[in-house]
Design an enzyme around this catalytic site. Structure first.
Site, PDB file in Angstrom:
ATOM      1  N   ARG A   1       0.805  -1.228   0.000  1.00  0.00           N
ATOM      2  CA  ARG A   1       0.000   0.000   0.000  1.00  0.00           C
ATOM      3  C   ARG A   1       0.838   1.278   0.000  1.00  0.00           C
ATOM      4  NH1 ARG A   1      -4.217  -0.386   4.617  1.00  0.00           N
ATOM      5  NH2 ARG A   1      -3.091  -2.246   5.298  1.00  0.00           N
TER       6      ARG A   1
ATOM      7  N   THR B   1       2.220 -13.918  10.926  1.00  0.00           N
ATOM      8  CA  THR B   1       3.083 -13.434  12.015  1.00  0.00           C
ATOM      9  C   THR B   1       3.662 -14.585  12.844  1.00  0.00           C
ATOM     10  OG1 THR B   1       1.049 -13.075  13.283  1.00  0.00           O
ATOM     11  CG2 THR B   1       2.038 -11.146  12.256  1.00  0.00           C
TER      12      THR B   1
ATOM     13  N   ASN C   1      37.304  42.661   5.014  1.00  0.00           N
ATOM     14  CA  ASN C   1      36.078  43.076   4.342  1.00  0.00           C
ATOM     15  C   ASN C   1      36.127  42.593   2.902  1.00  0.00           C
ATOM     16  OD1 ASN C   1      33.999  44.588   3.034  1.00  0.00           O
ATOM     17  ND2 ASN C   1      33.955  45.898   4.835  1.00  0.00           N
TER      18      ASN C   1
HETATM   19  C1  UD1 Z   1      -1.625  -8.259  13.193  1.00  0.00           C
HETATM   20  C2  UD1 Z   1      -2.259  -9.069  14.317  1.00  0.00           C
HETATM   21  C3  UD1 Z   1      -3.493  -8.339  14.842  1.00  0.00           C
HETATM   22  C4  UD1 Z   1      -3.116  -6.960  15.319  1.00  0.00           C
HETATM   23  C5  UD1 Z   1      -2.384  -6.206  14.204  1.00  0.00           C
HETATM   24  C6  UD1 Z   1      -1.816  -4.915  14.760  1.00  0.00           C
HETATM   25  C7  UD1 Z   1      -1.803 -11.389  13.809  1.00  0.00           C
HETATM   26  C8  UD1 Z   1      -2.330 -12.652  13.231  1.00  0.00           C
HETATM   27  N1  UD1 Z   1      -2.629 -10.371  13.814  1.00  0.00           N
HETATM   28  O1  UD1 Z   1      -2.592  -8.209  12.165  1.00  0.00           O
HETATM   29  O2  UD1 Z   1      -4.079  -9.061  15.907  1.00  0.00           O
HETATM   30  O3  UD1 Z   1      -4.264  -6.259  15.721  1.00  0.00           O
HETATM   31  O4  UD1 Z   1      -1.281  -6.976  13.682  1.00  0.00           O
HETATM   32  O5  UD1 Z   1      -1.323  -4.152  13.703  1.00  0.00           O
HETATM   33  O6  UD1 Z   1      -0.682 -11.354  14.269  1.00  0.00           O
HETATM   34  N2  UD1 Z   1       4.698  -9.840   9.266  1.00  0.00           N
HETATM   35  C9  UD1 Z   1       5.811 -10.567   8.908  1.00  0.00           C
HETATM   36  N3  UD1 Z   1       5.643 -11.747   8.282  1.00  0.00           N
HETATM   37  C10 UD1 Z   1       4.411 -12.243   7.980  1.00  0.00           C
HETATM   38  C11 UD1 Z   1       3.286 -11.487   8.343  1.00  0.00           C
HETATM   39  C12 UD1 Z   1       3.466 -10.297   8.993  1.00  0.00           C
HETATM   40  O7  UD1 Z   1       6.936 -10.140   9.151  1.00  0.00           O
HETATM   41  O8  UD1 Z   1       4.345 -13.335   7.393  1.00  0.00           O
HETATM   42  C13 UD1 Z   1       4.885  -8.550   9.955  1.00  0.00           C
HETATM   43  C14 UD1 Z   1       4.479  -7.392   9.086  1.00  0.00           C
HETATM   44  O9  UD1 Z   1       5.603  -6.827   8.444  1.00  0.00           O
HETATM   45  C15 UD1 Z   1       3.907  -6.423  10.059  1.00  0.00           C
HETATM   46  C16 UD1 Z   1       3.396  -7.278  11.189  1.00  0.00           C
HETATM   47  O10 UD1 Z   1       4.035  -8.524  11.063  1.00  0.00           O
HETATM   48  O11 UD1 Z   1       4.881  -5.561  10.592  1.00  0.00           O
HETATM   49  C17 UD1 Z   1       1.894  -7.397  11.203  1.00  0.00           C
HETATM   50  O12 UD1 Z   1       1.505  -8.006   9.998  1.00  0.00           O
HETATM   51  P1  UD1 Z   1       0.132  -7.636   9.318  1.00  0.00           P
HETATM   52  O13 UD1 Z   1      -0.048  -8.475   8.133  1.00  0.00           O
HETATM   53  O14 UD1 Z   1       0.028  -6.177   9.180  1.00  0.00           O
HETATM   54  O15 UD1 Z   1      -0.856  -8.178  10.447  1.00  0.00           O
HETATM   55  P2  UD1 Z   1      -2.314  -7.756  10.643  1.00  0.00           P
HETATM   56  O16 UD1 Z   1      -3.164  -8.602   9.777  1.00  0.00           O
HETATM   57  O17 UD1 Z   1      -2.457  -6.300  10.546  1.00  0.00           O
END
Ligand code: UD1
Ligand code: CA
Length: 456
Positions: free
Chosen positions: A15, A79, A375
């Site tokens: 995004r 995550t 100067n």
């Molecule tokens: C995640 C949380 C959610 C929380 C939110 C806060 C989980 C399943 N959900 O959701 O409960 O409210 O963050 O912002 O954890 N990332 C990786 N590798 C991956 C996936 C993610 O490094 O495979 C990192 C991303 O770079 C990011 C963070 O983890 O910094 C969160 O990932 P994102 O996909 O934004 O999670 P959300 O679905 O927003």
């Protein structure tokens, strides 16, 4: 206890619509991930491990440091999966603190509270109530108000979506517990991802009393997914810096029109007009006045000096009681002593200017050592470059250089020399002499100006 900080930074950041990985986008002049690393360091953990994504080598290359370990998450499977990739790195760790590379403003004090909460148990969560919790994982509590699980937006029921308390994602966990819980998570959910958040219900099942901590303000836990959110956090961060500066005795014409991208150290009674930008390490001594649209980078400015509108100063040292600008450009490796005046459209590079000297209009001073009480007339140029090499100009004390003079380096203008206006000085001038190199003026009697040819 051996503490490891784990920073997840493998997100794609689509995004942002950018060629630059999201976590390298700058906030206050520093990459988002750089902020998180700095805060992590502030709590002195035993190790810091960063999970980066496929193609994220620029991230490691940009932020590489001896105290950082890097782990690649080849496929972005959630995550929980991201944390699993790092577990083999965390052999010696007893406690893991999980942070995010795109949540830049988390504070050290909140992390200290979270770790204090972990001392009493095996899992401490950072949560916050949001007026609009859309998109976040919700904290589900039982009748006794105990946390029982986290449900992601896409997996939540209508009733669960009404919960205002959300998961910030930041948590502190005992390493052994984390390892055993992660070994059991599955991806049978709406997004087919391995959710880190699934460890919460496992902890509850194992009788762990989950501790909850809240951040001091929402901005601490806000993530950056797009440029609008980035701009919002930038303004929030700048406002905070403005507040701190005002609290320490600085007058700001408009706290909303100030940008500090680095460390600004200030004395008493400093005044800063609108649209000033400070980059890197800048120090302003007591009584310094900064005019509108001034840019100062990695420089020190002495007491009661005034920098007038639209001046740009970089890697320079300016003494006390000076007046610089408007429209002055002070370039790297310049040292200006006390009570010096530098006026409009003057550029100074890699030069030393001693006390009480004046360069008031339209001049270029480069590779020059200048004495005191000199100067420099309007339009003076030190010709420091022959197209291949740079040469030095030495100007003694009490020298007077007439307007529109070229000093062709290497050249020395000795103490007390006077240079007549319009001269091209190619040889050293003796002390206390007048030097000039001007063609004799002639006047032609009865001179007829050319006239326009009549049109045919
Ligand atoms: C995640 C949380 C959610 C929380 C939110 C806060 C989980 C399943 N959900 O959701 O409960 O409210 O963050 O912002 O954890 N990332 C990786 N590798 C991956 C996936 C993610 O490094 O495979 C990192 C991303 O770079 C990011 C963070 O983890 O910094 C969160 O990932 P994102 O996909 O934004 O999670 P959300 O679905 O927003
Ligand atoms: Ca997110």
């Amino acid at each position: 206890m051996h503490l490891g900080v784990l920073i997840l930074a493998a997100g794609e950041g689509t995004r942002m619509r950018s060629r630059l990985p999201k976590v390298l986008h700058p906030l206050a002049g520093k990459p988002l991930l750089g902020h998180v690393i700095e805060t992590a360091r502030s709590i002195t953990p035993d190790e810091i491990t960063i999970v980066y994504g496929h193609g994220g080598e620029t991230v490691c290359n940009t932020l590489a440091a001896d105290d950082l370990d890097w782990v690649e998450q080849k496929e972005r499977l959630g995550t929980g999966h991201a944390v699993m990739q790092a577990l083999p790195q965390l052999q010696k760790v007893d406690q893991v603190l999980i942070l995010y590379g795109d949540v830049p403003l988390i504070s050290g004090s909140t992390l200290v509270s979270l770790l204090a909460a972990l001392h009493q148990t095996d899992l401490a969560l950072l949560t916050v109530d949001l007026p609009d919790p859309t998109g976040y994982g919700r904290i589900v509590r039982d009748r006794n108000d105990r946390v029982v699980r986290i449900v992601e937006q896409k997996d939540a029921t209508e009733r669960e979506l009404e919960i205002a308390e959300i998961n910030t994602g930041i948590m502190a966990v005992s390493k052994n517990r984390l390892e055993s819980w992660l070994g059991r998570i599955e991806n049978n959910n709406a997004q087919n991802e391995y959710y880190l958040t699934d460890i919460i219900s496992m902890a509850v099942n194992d009788g762990v009393n989950i501790q909850v901590v809240h951040p001091v303000c929402e901005e601490e836990v806000m993530g950056v997914n797009d440029r609008k959110q980035l701009a919002y956090l930038e303004r929030y961060f700048q406002q905070q810096q403005a507040d701190m500066l005002m609290a320490s005795g600085v007058s700001l014409s408009d706290p909303a029109r100030l940008d500090v991208r680095g460390k600004l150290t200030v004395g008493k009674d400093v005044t800063i007009d609108i649209n000033a930008v400070f980059e890197g390490d800048v120090s302003l001594a007591d009584g310094v006045r900064i005019g509108p649209n001034v840019v100062v980078k990695n420089s020190r400015i002495g007491a009661d000096t005034e920098i007038l509108a639209n001046s740009v100063i970089e890697d320079a040292e300016i003494g006390a009681d000076c007046r610089v600008g408007p429209f002055a450009r002070i370039r790297p490796d310049t040292q200006i002593a006390d009570q010096v005046h530098v006026g409009n459209f003057v550029e100074i590079k890699k030069s030393q200017v001693a006390t009480k000297s004046k360069i008031n209009h339209l001049s270029y001073i480069g590779d020059t050592v200048m004495g005191s009480e000199v100067n420099i007339g309007a339009g003076t140029i030190t010709c420091n470059y022959d197209g291949a090499n740079k040469f030095q100009t030495v100007i003694g004390d009490r020298v007077f250089v007439g307007s529109d003079t070229q000093l062709v380096a290497p050249v020395t203008v000795a103490d007390g020399s006077t240079i007549g206006a319009g001269s091209t000085i190619t040889r050293d001038t003796p002390a206390e002499t007048l030097s000039l190199s001007r063609a004799k003026q002639i006047s032609i009697d009865g001179w007829q100006r050319p006239v326009k040819k009549p049109k045919k």
